[in-house]
Motif scaffolding. Structure first.
Motif, PDB file in Angstrom:
ATOM      1  N   VAL A 142       0.888  -1.234  -0.022  1.00  0.00           N
ATOM      2  CA  VAL A 142      -0.094  -0.025   0.054  1.00  0.00           C
ATOM      3  C   VAL A 142       1.060   1.122  -0.239  1.00  0.00           C
ATOM      4  O   VAL A 142       0.569   2.213  -0.801  1.00  0.00           O
ATOM      5  CB  VAL A 142      -1.190   0.023   1.077  1.00  0.00           C
ATOM      6  N   GLN A 143       2.016   1.237   0.700  1.00  0.00           N
ATOM      7  CA  GLN A 143       2.713   2.293   0.781  1.00  0.00           C
ATOM      8  C   GLN A 143       3.540   2.412  -0.425  1.00  0.00           C
ATOM      9  O   GLN A 143       3.747   3.561  -1.096  1.00  0.00           O
ATOM     10  CB  GLN A 143       3.947   2.177   2.005  1.00  0.00           C
ATOM     11  N   LEU A 144       4.142   1.425  -1.127  1.00  0.00           N
ATOM     12  CA  LEU A 144       4.629   1.400  -2.358  1.00  0.00           C
ATOM     13  C   LEU A 144       3.764   2.095  -3.567  1.00  0.00           C
ATOM     14  O   LEU A 144       4.214   2.979  -4.260  1.00  0.00           O
ATOM     15  CB  LEU A 144       4.894   0.043  -2.845  1.00  0.00           C
ATOM     16  N   GLN A 145       2.429   1.860  -3.526  1.00  0.00           N
ATOM     17  CA  GLN A 145       1.296   2.425  -4.230  1.00  0.00           C
ATOM     18  C   GLN A 145       1.393   3.781  -4.108  1.00  0.00           C
ATOM     19  O   GLN A 145       1.329   4.492  -5.061  1.00  0.00           O
ATOM     20  CB  GLN A 145       0.085   1.864  -4.211  1.00  0.00           C
ATOM     21  N   THR A 146       1.370   4.271  -2.901  1.00  0.00           N
ATOM     22  CA  THR A 146       1.464   5.677  -2.595  1.00  0.00           C
ATOM     23  C   THR A 146       2.767   6.384  -3.143  1.00  0.00           C
ATOM     24  O   THR A 146       2.645   7.564  -3.633  1.00  0.00           O
ATOM     25  CB  THR A 146       1.319   5.898  -1.273  1.00  0.00           C
ATOM     26  N   VAL A 147       3.853   5.742  -2.935  1.00  0.00           N
ATOM     27  CA  VAL A 147       5.219   6.319  -3.585  1.00  0.00           C
ATOM     28  C   VAL A 147       4.975   6.403  -5.015  1.00  0.00           C
ATOM     29  O   VAL A 147       5.321   7.228  -5.606  1.00  0.00           O
ATOM     30  CB  VAL A 147       6.099   5.461  -2.833  1.00  0.00           C
TER      31      VAL A 147
END
Length: 157
Positions: A142-147
């Protein structure tokens, strides 16, 4: 002001038209009853007398009846197979996408990303890229998608 006046008259016309329709329907109904009463009084109708008395059979209470004649359902061991219209979706790894986008952005955008994510890196571009990739490897999907969305937004600007 002119349109407000026209709208006011239109609404009054609709309401009054509806009221007039109700009044005319009521008056028409009264005349219909009077006409039917007059016709009924002028015709000599003989009362109907049945020749025999109707006999009704007493039926059982449906709550206490036994279920007879109902179809019985048997369990079968057949398994119905169905085919999906689309193959299962393959989840694309986000980290290679981020890596490709990091290599494609400019040096100023790369510095902005590292400052926004509070990564303290001093040095040349390969060191900064390496630090950002290490940061991304320690994050969940999820954090990677945000990045990834943030990098895409920076590229669009």
């Amino acid at each position: 002001m002119q349109s407000q006046l026209i709208l006011n008259y239109a609404l009054q016309f609709v309401v009054l038209g509806f009221v007039f329709l109700l009044i005319f329907d009521f008056i028409n109904g009264l005349f219909e009853r009077i006409r039917c009463a007059y016709i009924a009084s002028s015709i000599n109708i003989l009362p109907y007398a049945p020749k025999s008395k109707a006999v009704f059979k007493q039926i059982d209470d449906p709550w206490f009846l036994k279920a007879e004649g109902l179809p019985s359902f048997t369990q079968t061991n057949s398994i119905v197979e169905f085919q999906l219209l689309l193959p299962p979706a393959k989840e694309l790894p986000v980290l290679p996408q981020i890596e490709a986008k990091i290599r494609a952005i400019t040096w100023n955008q790369l510095k902005k990303i590292t400052s926004d994510y509070k990564l303290s890196v001093k040095g040349k571009r390969p060191l900064v890229e390496q630090r950002l990739l290490e940061f991304c490897q320690s994050r969940d999907e999820v954090q990677l998608q945000t990045v990834l969305q943030y990098i895409s937004k920076l590229q669009a600007v």
